[in-house]
Design an enzyme around this catalytic site. Sequence first.
Site, PDB file in Angstrom:
ATOM      1  N   ASN A 154       0.857  -1.352  -0.090  1.00  0.00           N
ATOM      2  CA  ASN A 154      -0.208  -0.224  -0.145  1.00  0.00           C
ATOM      3  C   ASN A 154       0.959   1.191   0.157  1.00  0.00           C
ATOM      4  O   ASN A 154       1.324   1.616   1.159  1.00  0.00           O
ATOM      5  CB  ASN A 154      -0.829  -0.203   1.187  1.00  0.00           C
ATOM      6  CG  ASN A 154      -1.525   1.148   1.537  1.00  0.00           C
ATOM      7  OD1 ASN A 154      -1.896   2.181   0.469  1.00  0.00           O
ATOM      8  ND2 ASN A 154      -2.322   1.380   2.645  1.00  0.00           N
ATOM      9  N   LYS A 165       0.183   4.147  -0.294  1.00  0.00           N
ATOM     10  CA  LYS A 165      -0.464   5.532   0.099  1.00  0.00           C
ATOM     11  C   LYS A 165      -0.294   6.644  -0.670  1.00  0.00           C
ATOM     12  O   LYS A 165      -0.238   6.623  -1.825  1.00  0.00           O
ATOM     13  CB  LYS A 165      -0.069   5.613   1.560  1.00  0.00           C
ATOM     14  CG  LYS A 165      -0.136   4.397   2.381  1.00  0.00           C
ATOM     15  CD  LYS A 165      -0.205   4.701   3.917  1.00  0.00           C
ATOM     16  CE  LYS A 165      -0.089   3.187   4.636  1.00  0.00           C
ATOM     17  NZ  LYS A 165      -0.195   3.304   5.978  1.00  0.00           N
ATOM     18  N   HIS A 201      -9.679   1.319   4.500  1.00  0.00           N
ATOM     19  CA  HIS A 201      -8.348   1.229   5.077  1.00  0.00           C
ATOM     20  C   HIS A 201      -8.595   2.421   6.462  1.00  0.00           C
ATOM     21  O   HIS A 201      -9.391   3.196   6.225  1.00  0.00           O
ATOM     22  CB  HIS A 201      -7.313   1.759   4.208  1.00  0.00           C
ATOM     23  CG  HIS A 201      -6.013   1.973   4.986  1.00  0.00           C
ATOM     24  ND1 HIS A 201      -5.501   3.079   5.396  1.00  0.00           N
ATOM     25  CD2 HIS A 201      -4.807   0.942   4.870  1.00  0.00           C
ATOM     26  CE1 HIS A 201      -4.336   2.503   6.072  1.00  0.00           C
ATOM     27  NE2 HIS A 201      -3.938   1.385   5.614  1.00  0.00           N
ATOM     28  N   GLU A 253      -6.956   4.663   7.259  1.00  0.00           N
ATOM     29  CA  GLU A 253      -6.860   6.122   7.271  1.00  0.00           C
ATOM     30  C   GLU A 253      -8.069   6.815   6.467  1.00  0.00           C
ATOM     31  O   GLU A 253      -8.479   7.943   6.812  1.00  0.00           O
ATOM     32  CB  GLU A 253      -5.619   6.491   6.144  1.00  0.00           C
ATOM     33  CG  GLU A 253      -4.463   6.372   7.112  1.00  0.00           C
ATOM     34  CD  GLU A 253      -2.958   5.692   6.480  1.00  0.00           C
ATOM     35  OE1 GLU A 253      -3.219   5.396   5.186  1.00  0.00           O
ATOM     36  OE2 GLU A 253      -2.232   4.934   7.275  1.00  0.00           O
ATOM     37  N   GLU A 308      -5.490  -4.716  10.377  1.00  0.00           N
ATOM     38  CA  GLU A 308      -4.752  -3.780  10.890  1.00  0.00           C
ATOM     39  C   GLU A 308      -4.676  -2.799  11.898  1.00  0.00           C
ATOM     40  O   GLU A 308      -5.614  -1.974  11.869  1.00  0.00           O
ATOM     41  CB  GLU A 308      -4.419  -2.800   9.577  1.00  0.00           C
ATOM     42  CG  GLU A 308      -4.159  -3.415   8.087  1.00  0.00           C
ATOM     43  CD  GLU A 308      -3.756  -2.445   7.055  1.00  0.00           C
ATOM     44  OE1 GLU A 308      -2.484  -2.430   6.728  1.00  0.00           O
ATOM     45  OE2 GLU A 308      -4.375  -1.480   6.766  1.00  0.00           O
ATOM     46  N   GLY A 337       2.367   2.469  10.631  1.00  0.00           N
ATOM     47  CA  GLY A 337       2.865   3.551  10.557  1.00  0.00           C
ATOM     48  C   GLY A 337       3.975   4.119  11.598  1.00  0.00           C
ATOM     49  O   GLY A 337       4.415   5.062  11.851  1.00  0.00           O
ATOM     50  N   SER A 357       3.275  -1.797  10.619  1.00  0.00           N
ATOM     51  CA  SER A 357       4.668  -2.028  10.751  1.00  0.00           C
ATOM     52  C   SER A 357       5.202  -3.383  10.200  1.00  0.00           C
ATOM     53  O   SER A 357       6.025  -3.903  11.005  1.00  0.00           O
ATOM     54  CB  SER A 357       4.945  -1.355  11.890  1.00  0.00           C
ATOM     55  OG  SER A 357       4.486  -0.246  12.159  1.00  0.00           O
TER      56      SER A 357
HETATM   57  P1  PGA Z   1       2.730   0.452   7.517  1.00  0.00           P
HETATM   58  O1  PGA Z   1       1.122   0.652   6.930  1.00  0.00           O
HETATM   59  O2  PGA Z   1       3.118  -0.733   6.947  1.00  0.00           O
HETATM   60  O3  PGA Z   1       3.587   1.444   7.123  1.00  0.00           O
HETATM   61  O4  PGA Z   1       2.418   0.401   9.177  1.00  0.00           O
HETATM   62  C1  PGA Z   1       0.296  -0.527   6.733  1.00  0.00           C
HETATM   63  C2  PGA Z   1      -0.860  -0.267   5.901  1.00  0.00           C
HETATM   64  O5  PGA Z   1      -1.409   0.933   6.515  1.00  0.00           O
HETATM   65  O6  PGA Z   1      -1.417  -0.852   5.040  1.00  0.00           O
END
Ligand code: PGA
Length: 256
Positions: free
Chosen positions: A9, A11, A96, A98, A168, A174, A214
């Site tokens: 992803n 983003k 997601h 976000e 998640e 993140g 992460s």
């Molecule tokens: P990250 O994001 O690996 O940077 O923690 C995962 C995601 O949001 O799909």
Amino acid sequence: MRKPFIGGNWKMNTDGKNAVELAKGVAQGCAGVIDKVDVSVCPPFVYLSAVKQALGSSNIGLGAQNVYFEAKGAFTGEVSCQMLKDVGCKDVLIGHSERRHVIKETDALINKKLIAAIEASLLPIFCVGELLEERKAGKTEQVVKEQIQKGMAGISVEKAKAVTIAYEPVWAIGTGVNATPNQAQEVHLMIRQLIASMYNKDFAAQIRIQYGGSAKPDNAAELMTQPDIDGLLVGGASLKADDFTAIVKAAAPVKK
Ligand code: PGA
């Protein structure tokens, strides 16, 4: 048998040049293992076509990070399922964290998006997960259950076969702090049992559940050895071809 599935992803990252280079690097890096692992990358909308071309005949899937449920019309700024199909998308991220927490998408909207994506023969990666305060309050199971029940409402078992679930935990996205393999496994098992109760045991044994938050080259293998973790949805570490490829390779030997 559930084939491992690793998603990248990206983003709101990369630019046109960098997106193409990254896609080429991933295609090259994964060439030896792509028969053992399903791999998809999800670039920003505007780079989908260029990335599709860069992926060439690599068998790496193209995914979008979002979609709208209406087919066409006066929905300024939105993108339809058919448009995604048109530029070569196979997968689409839906719900997601976000989008849930920054853009304020509701479970009802996410449900409409899932239904529309499945109708259009896209393969949704349906994301769920609890906030830190919800975990601290012991509400993880309740929150994730509700997201899945509301998100998948009205979707038959036949249609649900298109779906991959991504667990998640929001506090792990993140932040550099991944859920421990045990913490993740506990929720994945709960999700699989929930799917068995909503649908049936056979389907629960088939559906793939990715972990996201992460995920990195040095924790991927251990996460993947958990019995109910079938793949990873990778954010930050998917922006470097070498790191993403290392994660894909770590997942390759794992079959469940
Ligand atoms: P990250 O994001 O690996 O940077 O923690 C995962 C995601 O949001 O799909």
